[in-house]
Motif scaffolding. Structure first.
Motif, PDB file in Angstrom:
ATOM      1  N   MET A   1      -8.693   3.123  13.180  1.00 35.67           N
ATOM      2  CA  MET A   1      -7.880   1.993  13.597  1.00 35.67           C
ATOM      3  C   MET A   1      -7.356   1.271  12.354  1.00 35.67           C
ATOM      4  SD  MET A   1      -9.034  -0.429  16.583  1.00 35.67           S
ATOM      5  CE  MET A   1      -8.005  -1.635  17.252  1.00 35.67           C
ATOM      6  N   ARG A   2      -6.113   0.850  12.408  1.00 30.70           N
ATOM      7  CA  ARG A   2      -5.481   0.205  11.262  1.00 30.70           C
ATOM      8  C   ARG A   2      -5.522  -1.315  11.364  1.00 30.70           C
ATOM      9  NH1 ARG A   2      -0.418   3.547   8.971  1.00 30.70           N
ATOM     10  NH2 ARG A   2      -1.430   5.570   8.896  1.00 30.70           N
ATOM     11  N   ARG A   3      -5.518  -1.936  10.206  1.00 29.67           N
ATOM     12  CA  ARG A   3      -5.461  -3.398  10.148  1.00 29.67           C
ATOM     13  C   ARG A   3      -4.099  -3.860  10.670  1.00 29.67           C
ATOM     14  NH1 ARG A   3      -9.178  -5.652   6.582  1.00 29.67           N
ATOM     15  NH2 ARG A   3     -10.302  -4.168   5.295  1.00 29.67           N
ATOM     16  N   PRO A   4      -4.025  -5.044  11.262  1.00 26.41           N
ATOM     17  CA  PRO A   4      -2.737  -5.540  11.752  1.00 26.41           C
ATOM     18  C   PRO A   4      -1.714  -5.723  10.623  1.00 26.41           C
ATOM     19  CG  PRO A   4      -4.548  -6.914  12.566  1.00 26.41           C
ATOM     20  CD  PRO A   4      -5.122  -5.931  11.607  1.00 26.41           C
ATOM     21  N   ASP A   5      -2.184  -6.091   9.441  1.00 22.28           N
ATOM     22  CA  ASP A   5      -1.269  -6.347   8.317  1.00 22.28           C
ATOM     23  C   ASP A   5      -1.256  -5.194   7.299  1.00 22.28           C
ATOM     24  OD1 ASP A   5      -3.857  -6.744   7.443  1.00 22.28           O
ATOM     25  OD2 ASP A   5      -3.367  -8.482   6.198  1.00 22.28           O
TER      26      ASP A   5
ATOM     27  N   GLU B   1      -9.078   1.087   2.082  1.00 21.71           N
ATOM     28  CA  GLU B   1      -9.449  -0.322   2.233  1.00 21.71           C
ATOM     29  C   GLU B   1      -8.268  -1.162   2.696  1.00 21.71           C
ATOM     30  OE1 GLU B   1     -11.116  -1.147  -1.602  1.00 21.71           O
ATOM     31  OE2 GLU B   1     -13.108  -0.474  -0.983  1.00 21.71           O
ATOM     32  N   ALA B   2      -7.062  -0.814   2.268  1.00 17.52           N
ATOM     33  CA  ALA B   2      -5.877  -1.582   2.636  1.00 17.52           C
ATOM     34  C   ALA B   2      -5.441  -1.315   4.073  1.00 17.52           C
ATOM     35  CB  ALA B   2      -4.722  -1.249   1.683  1.00 17.52           C
TER      36      ALA B   2
ATOM     37  N   ARG C   1      -0.501  -4.874   3.087  1.00 13.07           N
ATOM     38  CA  ARG C   1      -1.640  -4.539   2.238  1.00 13.07           C
ATOM     39  C   ARG C   1      -1.397  -3.240   1.478  1.00 13.07           C
ATOM     40  NH1 ARG C   1      -6.648  -7.167   3.698  1.00 13.07           N
ATOM     41  NH2 ARG C   1      -7.730  -5.261   3.058  1.00 13.07           N
ATOM     42  N   LEU C   2      -0.800  -2.255   2.133  1.00 11.14           N
ATOM     43  CA  LEU C   2      -0.469  -1.000   1.456  1.00 11.14           C
ATOM     44  C   LEU C   2       0.557  -1.251   0.352  1.00 11.14           C
ATOM     45  CD1 LEU C   2      -0.687   2.066   1.146  1.00 11.14           C
ATOM     46  CD2 LEU C   2       1.083   2.273   2.926  1.00 11.14           C
ATOM     47  N   ASP C   3       1.567  -2.053   0.644  1.00  9.00           N
ATOM     48  CA  ASP C   3       2.578  -2.381  -0.380  1.00  9.00           C
ATOM     49  C   ASP C   3       1.933  -3.046  -1.592  1.00  9.00           C
ATOM     50  OD1 ASP C   3       4.587  -1.288   1.161  1.00  9.00           O
ATOM     51  OD2 ASP C   3       5.312  -3.222   1.913  1.00  9.00           O
ATOM     52  N   THR C   4       0.939  -3.882  -1.373  1.00 12.95           N
ATOM     53  CA  THR C   4       0.229  -4.543  -2.477  1.00 12.95           C
ATOM     54  C   THR C   4      -0.500  -3.511  -3.337  1.00 12.95           C
ATOM     55  OG1 THR C   4      -0.011  -6.576  -1.195  1.00 12.95           O
ATOM     56  CG2 THR C   4      -1.525  -6.267  -3.043  1.00 12.95           C
ATOM     57  N   VAL C   5      -1.166  -2.561  -2.693  1.00 15.45           N
ATOM     58  CA  VAL C   5      -1.855  -1.497  -3.432  1.00 15.45           C
ATOM     59  C   VAL C   5      -0.842  -0.677  -4.231  1.00 15.45           C
ATOM     60  CG1 VAL C   5      -3.140   0.673  -3.190  1.00 15.45           C
ATOM     61  CG2 VAL C   5      -3.833  -1.341  -1.890  1.00 15.45           C
TER      62      VAL C   5
ATOM     63  N   ARG D   1       3.397   7.082   7.426  1.00 17.55           N
ATOM     64  CA  ARG D   1       3.199   6.123   6.339  1.00 17.55           C
ATOM     65  C   ARG D   1       1.785   5.549   6.405  1.00 17.55           C
ATOM     66  NH1 ARG D   1       4.128   0.641   4.710  1.00 17.55           N
ATOM     67  NH2 ARG D   1       4.963   0.624   2.589  1.00 17.55           N
ATOM     68  N   GLY D   2       1.090   5.578   5.265  1.00 23.93           N
ATOM     69  CA  GLY D   2      -0.256   5.040   5.184  1.00 23.93           C
ATOM     70  C   GLY D   2      -1.358   6.068   5.369  1.00 23.93           C
ATOM     71  N   ASP D   3      -1.023   7.279   5.811  1.00 22.15           N
ATOM     72  CA  ASP D   3      -2.034   8.325   5.957  1.00 22.15           C
ATOM     73  C   ASP D   3      -2.325   8.947   4.590  1.00 22.15           C
ATOM     74  OD1 ASP D   3      -2.230   8.063   8.723  1.00 22.15           O
ATOM     75  OD2 ASP D   3      -0.751   9.632   9.117  1.00 22.15           O
ATOM     76  N   LEU D   4      -3.559   9.408   4.411  1.00 28.27           N
ATOM     77  CA  LEU D   4      -3.894  10.140   3.196  1.00 28.27           C
ATOM     78  C   LEU D   4      -3.338  11.546   3.302  1.00 28.27           C
ATOM     79  CD1 LEU D   4      -7.590   9.230   2.294  1.00 28.27           C
ATOM     80  CD2 LEU D   4      -5.484   8.268   1.414  1.00 28.27           C
ATOM     81  N   VAL D   5      -2.901  12.092   2.177  1.00 29.91           N
ATOM     82  CA  VAL D   5      -2.402  13.460   2.111  1.00 29.91           C
ATOM     83  C   VAL D   5      -2.986  14.123   0.873  1.00 29.91           C
ATOM     84  CG1 VAL D   5      -0.250  13.007   3.344  1.00 29.91           C
ATOM     85  CG2 VAL D   5      -0.311  12.740   0.877  1.00 29.91           C
TER      86      VAL D   5
END
Length: 130
Positions: free
Chosen positions: A1-5, A38-39, A9-13, A90-94
């Motif tokens: 499950m993903r965080r709402p924001d 974590e993001a 958070r990903l853009d910050t990382v 977007r946001g998945d590990l590859v």
């Protein structure tokens, strides 16, 4: 499950890592994948503590502690069976070879000598849904 924001958070990382040169144990694909998890993920990844290492040999020792040969295998231990890269969002590990990165649409990003390296998503060999 993903965080709402998670997008912010990903853009910050990504912004923090964009120009960081590769450094074992600090700015490598294991640390990058953990920062992305974590993001994006609601799961508490703080309990996954990687021992200190500063060389490729040290990283290999860490992988042996988890009884895996490379980072994509560790991602499978942590996140379950991988999916085909075509399913990456977007946001998945590859994975790209033995390295881990993150999907950012039609591209993947992973740590490199001068900072994050962008490759076409077609270079990915597997993905792990978050």
């Amino acid at each position: 499950m993903r965080r709402p924001d998670w997008p912010q958070r990903l853009d910050t990382v990504l912004a923090a890592w964009r120009t960081q040169p590769f450094a074992w144990g600090r700015y490598d694909c294991a640390q990058f994948a953990l920062a992305v998890l974590e993001a994006v993920s609601m799961r508490d990844w703080g309990q996954l503590e990687l021992p200190c290492y500063t060389t490729a040999r040290g990283a290999s020792r860490v992988l042996k502690r988890f009884d895996v040969p490379h980072m994509p295998a560790l991602a499978t231990v942590l996140l379950g069976a991988p999916h085909l890269p075509a399913y990456a969002a977007r946001g998945d590990l590859v994975s790209e070879g033995a390295a881990l990165g993150v999907c950012v649409g039609a591209r993947l990003l992973h740590p490199g000598p001068q900072g994050l390296v962008a490759l076409p998503l077609s270079a990915a060999t597997a993905c792990w849904k978050i």
